[in-house]
Scaffold this active site. Structure first.
Site, PDB file in Angstrom:
ATOM      1  N   ARG A 132     -10.259   6.558   3.893  1.00 13.16           N
ATOM      2  CA  ARG A 132      -9.486   5.454   3.309  1.00 13.16           C
ATOM      3  C   ARG A 132      -9.245   5.685   1.814  1.00 13.16           C
ATOM      4  O   ARG A 132      -8.191   5.347   1.286  1.00 13.16           O
ATOM      5  CB  ARG A 132     -10.206   4.124   3.552  1.00 13.16           C
ATOM      6  CG  ARG A 132     -10.114   3.683   5.027  1.00 13.16           C
ATOM      7  CD  ARG A 132     -11.122   2.617   5.389  1.00 13.16           C
ATOM      8  NE  ARG A 132     -10.988   1.436   4.568  1.00 13.16           N
ATOM      9  CZ  ARG A 132     -12.008   0.642   4.241  1.00 13.16           C
ATOM     10  NH1 ARG A 132     -13.231   0.920   4.660  1.00 13.16           N
ATOM     11  NH2 ARG A 132     -11.797  -0.414   3.508  1.00 13.16           N
ATOM     12  N   ARG A 166       0.822  -1.210   0.000  1.00  9.41           N
ATOM     13  CA  ARG A 166       0.000   0.000   0.000  1.00  9.41           C
ATOM     14  C   ARG A 166       0.856   1.259   0.000  1.00  9.41           C
ATOM     15  O   ARG A 166       0.310   2.355  -0.071  1.00  9.41           O
ATOM     16  CB  ARG A 166      -0.901   0.011   1.233  1.00  9.41           C
ATOM     17  CG  ARG A 166      -2.315  -0.534   0.977  1.00  9.41           C
ATOM     18  CD  ARG A 166      -3.001  -0.536   2.315  1.00  9.41           C
ATOM     19  NE  ARG A 166      -4.414  -0.395   2.313  1.00  9.41           N
ATOM     20  CZ  ARG A 166      -5.263  -1.410   2.484  1.00  9.41           C
ATOM     21  NH1 ARG A 166      -4.845  -2.643   2.533  1.00  9.41           N
ATOM     22  NH2 ARG A 166      -6.557  -1.171   2.586  1.00  9.41           N
TER      23      ARG A 166
END
Ligand code: AMP
Length: 220
Positions: A171, A90
């Protein structure tokens, strides 16, 4: 030689749903760092405790915690021939760390799911997870036959606390800032293919299978 499939995409892009299908079709071990954190959290282990505050806020867990947890998981025998990564890497640092632990003959294929922000929010807002198996359902798109009960195993379905709309927005912002640059990173290594993630799950799955075939992935 090991084969590492990486599913890249924003939260709600369908990584989890597709990962379960791909893992089954290709007999690959499914490694989801989000699932691992939720498992550790449920067990009250140190990885879970270190991750909790970040997960609750929709932020990324610090790289060193994620990397330690991942190393422990992919070091197990069921990952020897390869594995399917869902939710990892990520950040650029995570991608570089993964690259450094692979050997030169390992094959990496990155599948990037393209989905609009509007669809991401709609998907996350009705998502339901099973407490007992990996099944993912949705209040509108895949409603459970019996309220609150998993269609696959009869387990209890629940909503992720971080699927609350304000956390989902955070997010998505985190994805845009920290994870989206990985599309460019893997594109430059010539291992990435973009797949239209707006379609129905079965069609997306077929799209992913075509890419895997075109890339000549050796999953034997
Ligand atoms: P997911 O189930 O993939 O959406 O992950 C849920 C949450 O776990 C994320 O919002 C992060 O807080 C944390 N997480 C999962 N994977 C990673 C990762 N590779 N790096 C940092 N945090 C992660």
């Amino acid at each position: 030689m090991a084969c590492i499939l990486i599913l890249l995409g924003a939260p709600g892009a369908g990584k989890g749903t597709q990962a379960v299908r791909l893992a089954e079709a290709y007999r690959l071990t499914h490694v989801s760092t989000g699932d691992l954190f939720r498992l550790h959290l449920g067990q009250g282990s140190s990885f879970g405790l270190k991750a909790k505050e970040y997960m609750d806020a929709g932020a990324l867990v610090p790289d060193e915690v994620v990397l330690d947890m991942l190393a422990e998981r992919v070091g197990q025998p069921d990952c020897e021939k390869g594995y399917l990564l869902d939710g990892f890497p990520r950040t650029l640092a995570q991608a570089e760390s993964l690259g450094s632990r692979l050997s030169p003959d390992d094959q990496v294929v990155v599948l990037a799911l393209d989905v609009s922000e509007e669809t991401l929010i709609r998907r996350a807002s009705g998502r339901l997870l099973c407490r007992s198996c990996e099944n993912i359902q949705h209040l509108d798109f895949k409603p459970p036959a019996r309220g609150g009960i998993c269609d696959s195993c009869g387990g209890e379905l629940y909503r992720r606390p971080d699927d609350a709309p304000e956390v989902v927005r955070e997010r998505i912002a985190v994805y845009r800032n920290q994870t989206a640059p990985l599309v460019e990173f893997y594109d430059q290594l010539d291992v990435l293919t973009r797949v239209d993630g707006e379609r129905a799950p079965g069609e997306i799955f077929e799209g992913l299978r075509s890419v895997i075939a075109e890339r000549g992935v050796d999953l034997g």
